[in-house]
Design an enzyme around this catalytic site. Structure first.
Site, mmCIF file in Angstrom:
data_model
loop_
_atom_site.group_PDB
_atom_site.id
_atom_site.type_symbol
_atom_site.label_atom_id
_atom_site.label_comp_id
_atom_site.label_asym_id
_atom_site.label_seq_id
_atom_site.Cartn_x
_atom_site.Cartn_y
_atom_site.Cartn_z
ATOM 1 N N CYS A 114 46.307 -0.236 130.695
ATOM 2 C CA CYS A 114 46.566 -0.600 129.294
ATOM 3 C C CYS A 114 47.940 -1.240 129.067
ATOM 4 O O CYS A 114 48.186 -1.824 128.010
ATOM 5 C CB CYS A 114 46.386 0.630 128.421
ATOM 6 S SG CYS A 114 44.773 1.378 128.696
ATOM 7 N N HIS A 260 48.335 -2.133 122.040
ATOM 8 C CA HIS A 260 47.136 -1.845 122.825
ATOM 9 C C HIS A 260 46.158 -1.078 121.936
ATOM 10 O O HIS A 260 46.535 -0.077 121.311
ATOM 11 C CB HIS A 260 47.533 -1.012 124.048
ATOM 12 C CG HIS A 260 46.358 -0.342 124.694
ATOM 13 N ND1 HIS A 260 45.236 -1.036 125.098
ATOM 14 C CD2 HIS A 260 46.114 0.968 124.972
ATOM 15 C CE1 HIS A 260 44.370 -0.180 125.608
ATOM 16 N NE2 HIS A 260 44.866 1.030 125.540
ATOM 17 N N ASN A 290 37.996 0.200 123.397
ATOM 18 C CA ASN A 290 39.257 0.038 124.143
ATOM 19 C C ASN A 290 38.944 -0.724 125.432
ATOM 20 O O ASN A 290 38.360 -0.170 126.357
ATOM 21 C CB ASN A 290 39.823 1.431 124.422
ATOM 22 C CG ASN A 290 41.059 1.423 125.312
ATOM 23 O OD1 ASN A 290 41.309 0.463 126.030
ATOM 24 N ND2 ASN A 290 41.806 2.499 125.283
HETATM 25 C C1 LIG Z 1 40.684 11.270 122.661
HETATM 26 C C2 LIG Z 1 41.302 11.753 121.368
HETATM 27 C C3 LIG Z 1 40.905 10.782 120.233
HETATM 28 C C4 LIG Z 1 40.767 13.128 121.043
HETATM 29 O O1 LIG Z 1 41.397 13.599 119.866
HETATM 30 P P1 LIG Z 1 41.835 15.139 119.761
HETATM 31 O O2 LIG Z 1 42.126 15.428 118.330
HETATM 32 O O3 LIG Z 1 42.873 15.385 120.810
HETATM 33 O O4 LIG Z 1 40.459 15.806 120.155
HETATM 34 P P2 LIG Z 1 40.146 17.305 120.405
HETATM 35 O O5 LIG Z 1 39.578 17.389 121.781
HETATM 36 O O6 LIG Z 1 41.292 18.216 120.026
HETATM 37 O O7 LIG Z 1 38.987 17.489 119.357
HETATM 38 C C5 LIG Z 1 39.182 17.394 117.940
HETATM 39 C C6 LIG Z 1 37.863 16.994 117.310
HETATM 40 O O8 LIG Z 1 37.582 15.613 117.591
HETATM 41 C C7 LIG Z 1 36.329 15.495 118.269
HETATM 42 N N1 LIG Z 1 36.428 14.387 119.225
HETATM 43 C C8 LIG Z 1 37.280 14.258 120.247
HETATM 44 N N2 LIG Z 1 37.069 13.104 120.892
HETATM 45 C C9 LIG Z 1 36.067 12.477 120.220
HETATM 46 C C10 LIG Z 1 35.381 11.257 120.415
HETATM 47 N N3 LIG Z 1 35.701 10.411 121.404
HETATM 48 N N4 LIG Z 1 34.372 10.951 119.553
HETATM 49 C C11 LIG Z 1 34.051 11.781 118.543
HETATM 50 N N5 LIG Z 1 34.662 12.946 118.313
HETATM 51 C C12 LIG Z 1 35.651 13.297 119.152
HETATM 52 C C13 LIG Z 1 36.116 16.841 118.935
HETATM 53 O O9 LIG Z 1 34.747 17.091 119.160
HETATM 54 C C14 LIG Z 1 36.703 17.780 117.887
HETATM 55 O O10 LIG Z 1 35.761 17.935 116.842
HETATM 56 P P3 LIG Z 1 35.625 19.327 116.027
HETATM 57 O O11 LIG Z 1 36.937 19.487 115.281
HETATM 58 O O12 LIG Z 1 34.463 19.083 115.125
HETATM 59 O O13 LIG Z 1 35.395 20.366 117.071
HETATM 60 C C15 LIG Z 1 42.861 11.870 121.476
HETATM 61 O O14 LIG Z 1 43.213 12.897 122.360
HETATM 62 C C16 LIG Z 1 43.470 10.598 121.909
HETATM 63 O O15 LIG Z 1 43.623 9.672 121.124
HETATM 64 N N6 LIG Z 1 43.865 10.514 123.201
HETATM 65 C C17 LIG Z 1 44.284 9.309 123.815
HETATM 66 C C18 LIG Z 1 43.114 8.752 124.561
HETATM 67 C C19 LIG Z 1 43.193 7.278 124.759
HETATM 68 O O16 LIG Z 1 43.415 6.517 123.843
HETATM 69 N N7 LIG Z 1 42.981 6.850 125.972
HETATM 70 C C20 LIG Z 1 42.962 5.494 126.303
HETATM 71 C C21 LIG Z 1 43.989 5.189 127.316
HETATM 72 S S1 LIG Z 1 45.302 4.297 126.644
#
Ligand SMILES: CC(C)(COP(=O)(O)OP(=O)(O)OC[C@H]1O[C@@H](n2cnc3c(N)ncnc32)[C@H](O)[C@@H]1OP(=O)(O)O)[C@@H](O)C(=O)NCCC(=O)NCCS
Length: 333
Positions: A114, A260, A290
């Site tokens: 990324c 990004h 993404n």
């Molecule tokens: C992936 C990401 C969006 C998850 O968000 P989070 O708040 O940490 O997620 P959690 O695992 O704590 O879950 C929180 C809620 O979101 C939901 N959730 C997490 N990822 C999800 C997805 N991809 N789609 C839908 N729901 C999602 C979970 O099921 C949970 O729901 P609930 O409250 O009903 O149980 C976040 O961690 C993130 O932005 N990470 C960076 C990942 C990224 O961008 N990677 C690319 C490389 S640059």
């Protein structure tokens, strides 16, 4: 003479994977929940046998067909991919032949995700400024679904596939200074554990395991979303600050921020943390997801097509992710 971006084209694979299809596999997630969390409704994915080189080739041909340059005038090919056609040779060499670029051109791949577009701009600017090349073809092409287990909902909902071709040379939209950074202690947060020399593929690495509702093996891509999120909110605001300082600019001097396109959740958080007005923050990923190293050039091209870029505008670009690796720069349109 300014060294800068002269043209961008991109391509998406034909096949589309929608939230509706994914929600049928992951029954605890609805299409709406995936959209609300990630800002993604659909992503394009390659068909079997379709590789990053094929996408990169199509994007490059689009660039040539636009009339901005002919293959014979390209004297350097840079290709960013983490899904090369072969372990060796480097895919950029294969593309020299397929695109009809002269044998006098240099070519190599570099393995970044990324952050790759920013690094590609830095390398290309360096090559042109020291006179090694005049016209650099920067290709960013990724096919992460080759690495993703179909039952891994954490990655499959986020990543899409695409390739972009960017021409860098004299008299383009000027590329400014860079803020680059690396933190290899985060290597395990986004990784394909097996398949390299450290852990060759075997029956053991192919064994599937369950993790928080997702299935994968060590042969697949693993992402610790929370770790990647924490890393990004730690380094990106500082990188933005650093690159502004290098240019003697304030946040308010920037006309458009093109980050990004990781996912909406992360981008919203970063925008608020850095204090960027919504109207100056470009987000455009709902239909493509993404696309790793292709997100920034695709966003730039779409912003241009929407009339969001005007002569003299300062555009701040920032890429961050796997490595961990990050970088920012400022383009003068
Ligand atoms: C992936 C990401 C969006 C998850 O968000 P989070 O708040 O940490 O997620 P959690 O695992 O704590 O879950 C929180 C809620 O979101 C939901 N959730 C997490 N990822 C999800 C997805 N991809 N789609 C839908 N729901 C999602 C979970 O099921 C949970 O729901 P609930 O409250 O009903 O149980 C976040 O961690 C993130 O932005 N990470 C960076 C990942 C990224 O961008 N990677 C690319 C490389 S640059």
């Amino acid at each position: 003479m300014d060294i800068g971006i002269k043209a961008i084209e991109y391509t998406l694979p034909e096949k589309v994977l929608t939230n509706e299809e994914l929600a049928q596999i992951y029954d605890s997630w609805t299409p709406e929940k995936i959209l609300t969390k990630t800002g993604i409704a659909a992503r394009h994915v390659v068909s079997e046998g379709e590789c990053a080189s094929d996408l990169a080739e199509t994007a490059a041909i689009k660039l040539f067909e636009s009339g901005v340059i002919s293959p014979k005038d390209i004297d350097f090919i840079l290709l960013a991919t983490q899904s090369p056609d072969y372990q060796l040779p480097t895919t950029a060499c294969i593309l020299q032949d397929r695109l009809g670029i002269p044998q006098t051109a240099g070519a190599f791949d570099f393995n970044l995700g990324c952050s790759a577009y920013i690094y590609g701009l830095a390398i290309a600017k360096g090559l042109v400024s020291i006179g090694v090349a005049q016209n650099v073809l920067l290709l960013t092409a990724e096919t992460y679904t080759k690495h993703i287990h179909r039952l891994d909902k954490s990655t499959r909902t986020i990543f899409g596939e695409a390739a972009a071709a960017t021409l860098i040379g004299h008299n383009g939209h000027a590329i400014g200074d860079f803020d680059l950074g690396t933190d290899g202690s985060g290597k395990n947060a986004l990784i394909i554990p097996s398949g390299g020399a450290r852990l060759p593929r075997s029956e053991a690495t192919a064994k599937e395991y369950e993790d928080n509702g997702s299935i994968r093996s060590q042969d697949n891509l693993f992402m610790d979303g929370a770790e990647v999120f924490n890393f990004s909110i730690r380094v990106v605001p500082q990188s933005v600050k650093n690159v502004l300082e290098k240019h003697n600019l304030a946040l308010a001097d920037i006309d458009l921020f093109v980050f990004h396109q990781a996912n909406k959740f992360m981008l919203d958080y970063l925008r608020k943390k850095i204090n960027i007005p919504r109207e100056k923050f470009y987000v455009n990923m709902q239909d493509i997801g993404n696309t790793v190293s292709a997100t920034i050039p695709i966003a730039l091209k779409r912003a241009e097509e929407e009339g969001r870029l005007h002569k003299g505008d300062k555009i701040l670009l920032s890429g961050f992710g796997v490595g961990f690796s990050w970088g920012s720069t400022i383009i003068t349109y």
